[in-house]
Design an enzyme around this catalytic site. Structure first.
Site, PDB file in Angstrom:
ATOM      1  N   GLU A   1       0.832  -1.204   0.000  1.00  0.00           N
ATOM      2  CA  GLU A   1       0.000   0.000   0.000  1.00  0.00           C
ATOM      3  C   GLU A   1       0.868   1.256   0.000  1.00  0.00           C
ATOM      4  O   GLU A   1       0.549   2.243  -0.656  1.00  0.00           O
ATOM      5  CB  GLU A   1      -0.937  -0.013   1.206  1.00  0.00           C
ATOM      6  CG  GLU A   1      -1.984  -1.103   1.117  1.00  0.00           C
ATOM      7  CD  GLU A   1      -2.862  -1.211   2.345  1.00  0.00           C
ATOM      8  OE1 GLU A   1      -4.018  -1.590   2.217  1.00  0.00           O
ATOM      9  OE2 GLU A   1      -2.363  -0.911   3.461  1.00  0.00           O
TER      10      GLU A   1
ATOM     11  N   GLU B   1      -3.264 -10.087   3.973  1.00  0.00           N
ATOM     12  CA  GLU B   1      -4.166  -9.774   5.078  1.00  0.00           C
ATOM     13  C   GLU B   1      -5.311 -10.773   5.201  1.00  0.00           C
ATOM     14  O   GLU B   1      -5.785 -11.056   6.310  1.00  0.00           O
ATOM     15  CB  GLU B   1      -4.743  -8.358   4.902  1.00  0.00           C
ATOM     16  CG  GLU B   1      -3.795  -7.233   5.264  1.00  0.00           C
ATOM     17  CD  GLU B   1      -2.907  -6.797   4.113  1.00  0.00           C
ATOM     18  OE1 GLU B   1      -2.339  -5.697   4.189  1.00  0.00           O
ATOM     19  OE2 GLU B   1      -2.768  -7.565   3.133  1.00  0.00           O
TER      20      GLU B   1
END
Length: 260
Positions: free
Chosen positions: A111, A131
């Site tokens: 990210e 995740e």
């Protein structure tokens, strides 16, 4: 960790190296320091381009520091200005940012990389959004990644957490260029120097228009430009640099950009 980030200024270039052995994971304190550093970069008129990388040869950044979380860092804690990693929510950042991915780039680290404008990667780098395997959501990546690469590939990465290598990342357009590890920073600095020699007011206008127009219809965005509603574009059109560009072209010489 006394120095979780290392900052170096090379002329108009700002370099930030994430330096938290063993994996360059980001805890709350490091995120706040990164936010302060990127704010300094944004607000210093003498700095024109940033390069972001990780220390060592194995990790760029795996994202959130799970060990720190186990010791009490709250996942919804104070990340500081700019949000996680200090960059992806930093308002008004109208300068180019080059990511030099030197190894594993996953979770919040991916990210962070997606917050850059240009992504260069060492041959051995790899990318993932794991995740899903820990029962959480890659929130920023869920917003950004389907807009950067084909939707079905982005969804596969988000839904399965599978890893991709640099060859596949380049094929989908996730990264700009793959380089031997020992050439990565040389190339990043070469590109940074090239950008630093260019017109900073034009870069600012490009970044604002691209950012603001992302969710606008083409004609609405164009109308906003013609109606003088982009501050950076108007500043460019009234600047000394705009006149300098025309003069340099007419005089068949290289322009001298002053950022004003």
């Amino acid at each position: 960790m006394d120095n979780p980030i290392h900052i170096e200024r090379r002329g108009h270039v700002f370099e930030l190296t994430l330096n938290r052995p063993k994996a360059n994971a980001i805890d709350l304190a490091t995120s706040r320091l990164m936010g302060e550093a990127f704010t300094e970069f944004r607000d210093d008129p003498d700095l024109r381009v940033a390069v972001v990388t990780g220390a060592g040869e194995k990790f760029f950044c795996p994202g959130w520091d799970l060990k720190a979380a186990a010791d009490g860092d709250a996942v919804d804690g104070d990340y500081g200005v700019g949000g996680f990693g200090g960059l992806q929510e930093l308002r008004g950042l109208n300068k180019p940012v080059i990511m030099a991915v030197n190894g594993i780039c996953c979770g919040g680290g991916l990210e962070l990389a997606l917050s850059g404008d240009i992504i260069l990667a060492a041959e051995h780098a790899s990318f993932a959004l794991p995740e899903i395997r820990s029962g959480t959501v890659a929130d920023a990546a869920s917003i950004k990644l389907p807009k950067r690469i084909p939707y079905h590939i982005a969804m596969e990465m988000l839904l399965t957490g599978r890893w991709i290598d640099t060859e596949e990342a380049a094929r989908w357009g996730l990264i700009n260029q793959v380089l031997p590890a020992d050439q990565l920073m040389d190339k990043a600095r070469e590109m940074a120097d090239l950008l630093a020699s260019g017109p900073p007011l034009v870069y600012a206008a490009i970044k604002e228009v691209v950012r603001e127009a992302e969710d606008m219809k083409f004609q609405d965005a164009l109308n906003k430009i013609t109606k003088s509603q982009f501050e950076t574009v108007e500043r460019l059109y009234r600047s000394e640099d705009q006149l300098e560009g025309a003069k340099a072209f007419a005089e068949k010489r290289d322009p001298v950009w002053k950022g004003r």
